[in-house]
Design an enzyme around this catalytic site. Structure first.
Site, PDB file in Angstrom:
ATOM      1  N   PHE A 141      67.183  63.200  56.818  1.00  0.00           N
ATOM      2  CA  PHE A 141      68.517  62.735  56.514  1.00  0.00           C
ATOM      3  C   PHE A 141      69.429  62.714  58.021  1.00  0.00           C
ATOM      4  O   PHE A 141      69.221  63.931  58.499  1.00  0.00           O
ATOM      5  CB  PHE A 141      69.034  63.110  55.384  1.00  0.00           C
ATOM      6  CG  PHE A 141      68.640  62.176  54.229  1.00  0.00           C
ATOM      7  CD1 PHE A 141      67.547  61.349  54.237  1.00  0.00           C
ATOM      8  CD2 PHE A 141      69.078  62.669  52.845  1.00  0.00           C
ATOM      9  CE1 PHE A 141      67.315  60.580  53.018  1.00  0.00           C
ATOM     10  CE2 PHE A 141      68.782  62.143  51.706  1.00  0.00           C
ATOM     11  CZ  PHE A 141      67.689  61.132  51.735  1.00  0.00           C
ATOM     12  N   HIS A 179      55.302  60.842  57.993  1.00  0.00           N
ATOM     13  CA  HIS A 179      56.369  61.126  56.996  1.00  0.00           C
ATOM     14  C   HIS A 179      56.209  60.553  55.700  1.00  0.00           C
ATOM     15  O   HIS A 179      56.354  61.200  54.713  1.00  0.00           O
ATOM     16  CB  HIS A 179      57.726  60.885  57.603  1.00  0.00           C
ATOM     17  CG  HIS A 179      58.940  61.511  57.015  1.00  0.00           C
ATOM     18  ND1 HIS A 179      59.011  62.841  56.764  1.00  0.00           N
ATOM     19  CD2 HIS A 179      60.012  61.020  56.379  1.00  0.00           C
ATOM     20  CE1 HIS A 179      59.913  63.165  55.980  1.00  0.00           C
ATOM     21  NE2 HIS A 179      60.813  61.924  55.958  1.00  0.00           N
TER      22      HIS A 179
END
Length: 412
Positions: A400, A304
């Site tokens: 998120f 990521h």
């Protein structure tokens, strides 16, 4: 395993800060090029962060008639271009009429610019100037629907929003769709285009963005000790997926197999990752179990790797947890060092990177890696691409809200 239970990638398409096609993007990734530069989408001269990763030179008129351009968002337009390229690359042509096909195009903030613009118009002039297409064009499902309209797809059309994990989740959902027998072919991917003043105002007050304005191409520095935040980007990446039996029956080229994937939730914070990385690690472990892979068999992890202090440290911890001593033998690459963070498209780009690394035996680098961080102590393929045999690869996406999504790939 039965070829009807194996899912493969047969087509690729992209509109990214590195190029207006997947081949251009892939070559730039291997060459370690950066797509980060000063913002042109709006006047950012008064902002603390004045850089972004924009898709340069995209002309929607090359893909869509004026009427469709006027009714659609930039995120939808980018998705249509990427999907059309992917379909052509898979040998499906420019129409899937008569094919049992589905579309899964995910997005995190698809309609954000349209909402911002319509609100500004309404506040200034009232109802009259607000476009009748505003509501539809701003919906999260609209990129998927525009792709379906463009390619005449009459099967399931789906869209989910998982923040930064959206593009990875599209592949996971496409695999489930194919194995459930709900379609023979799925166009899967992610798109986002929200480089706007209000978005940057919010990201600025959140203190998540890099402020390396003087050296834009060096701003995104995943896992480097001097990293100071992520670079916001835009783009669309789409792939064609089908069962191996279906691909072979029609003589399609196969890039790689999608072996499995999994999701977990940190349930910790709306932005920050759970510090120990244990739930990210659980997503990786579940993925390996579903893919029937031993940790020691994995050659590559497409990280990521956002270039934020907390995320890079936590991801490194998660990789140590899952892979143990083998963690030091993994090639770990972070394409956001070159593309910035494409938000909804980021995970799909990482997935196609895994597939192409398997095909070509080349791992793109993590650029801008100059100062090792003691807390990030893995092999991040620094600065130069590496020739390496890759049989199995994994990509991580951590969104998120603590949404962890991981997918594994293998050679066919």
């Amino acid at each position: 395993m039965d070829a009807q239970r194996r899912v493969v990638i047969t087509g690729m398409g992209a509109q990214t800060p590195l190029g207006g096609s997947w081949p251009l993007t892939w070559e730039a990734l291997k060459e370690g090029k950066s797509g980060v530069d000063r913002i042109t989408a709006f006047d950012a001269s008064e902002f603390p962060t004045r850089i972004a990763a924009e898709v340069k030179g995209f002309d929607p008129a090359a893909w869509l008639p004026v009427k469709r351009i006027n009714r659609s968002s930039r995120a939808s337009q980018l998705a249509v271009a990427a999907a059309r390229e992917a379909a052509a690359d898979a040998g499906l042509g420019d129409s899937l009429e008569g094919t049992d096909a589905a579309v899964i195009i995910n997005s995190a903030v698809s309609g954000y610019p349209e909402i911002q613009d319509a609100t500004r118009l309404f506040d200034a002039e009232g109802i009259r100037p607000v476009s009748p297409s505003f509501v539809a064009s701003s919906l999260t499902n609209m990129p998927a629907c525009e792709v379906a309209i463009d390619l005449a797809v009459h099967g399931p059309v789906n869209a989910s929003a998982l923040a930064c994990a959206s593009g990875t989740h599209a592949l996971l959902e496409a695999r489930r769709t194919l194995l459930a027998g709900d379609a023979d072919v799925v166009l899967a991917g992610g798109t986002d285009a929200a480089i706007t003043p209000v978005m940057f105002a919010g990201l600025t007050t959140m203190r998540g963005l890099s402020r390396s304005n003087d050296v834009p191409q060096e701003a995104s520095r995943p896992f480097d000790a001097e990293r100071d935040g992520f670079v916001f980007g835009e783009g669309a990446v789409v792939c064609v997926m089908e069962t191996l039996s279906h691909a072979r029956a029609r003589g399609a080229r196969v890039y790689a197999e999608v072996l499995g994937g999994a999701m977990t939730s940190d349930a910790f914070h709306i932005v920050a990752p759970e510090p120990s990385g244990k739930y990210a690690a659980e997503a990786i472990s579940r993925t390996l179990a579903q893919a029937r892979l031993d940790p020691g068999e994995v050659d590559l992890v497409c990280a990521h790797g956002t270039s934020t202090k907390a995320n890079d440290r936590t991801e490194t911890l998660a990789l140590h947890t899952v892979f143990g001593e083998h963690a030091g033998s993994l090639a770990v690459t972070a394409p956001k060092s070159m593309t910035g963070h494409l938000i909804g498209a980021a995970g799909t780009l990482a997935s196609l990177l895994c597939a192409m690394s398997i095909v070509e035996g080349v791992v793109p680098p993590t650029i801008n890696y100059t100062t090792p961080d003691p807390e990030c102590d893995l092999d991040y393929v620094p600065n130069t691409a590496r020739e390496q045999d890759v049989q199995y690869a994994v990509t991580n996406a951590f969104g998120f809200g603590g949404q962890n999504c991981v997918v594994a790939f293998g050679r066919v």
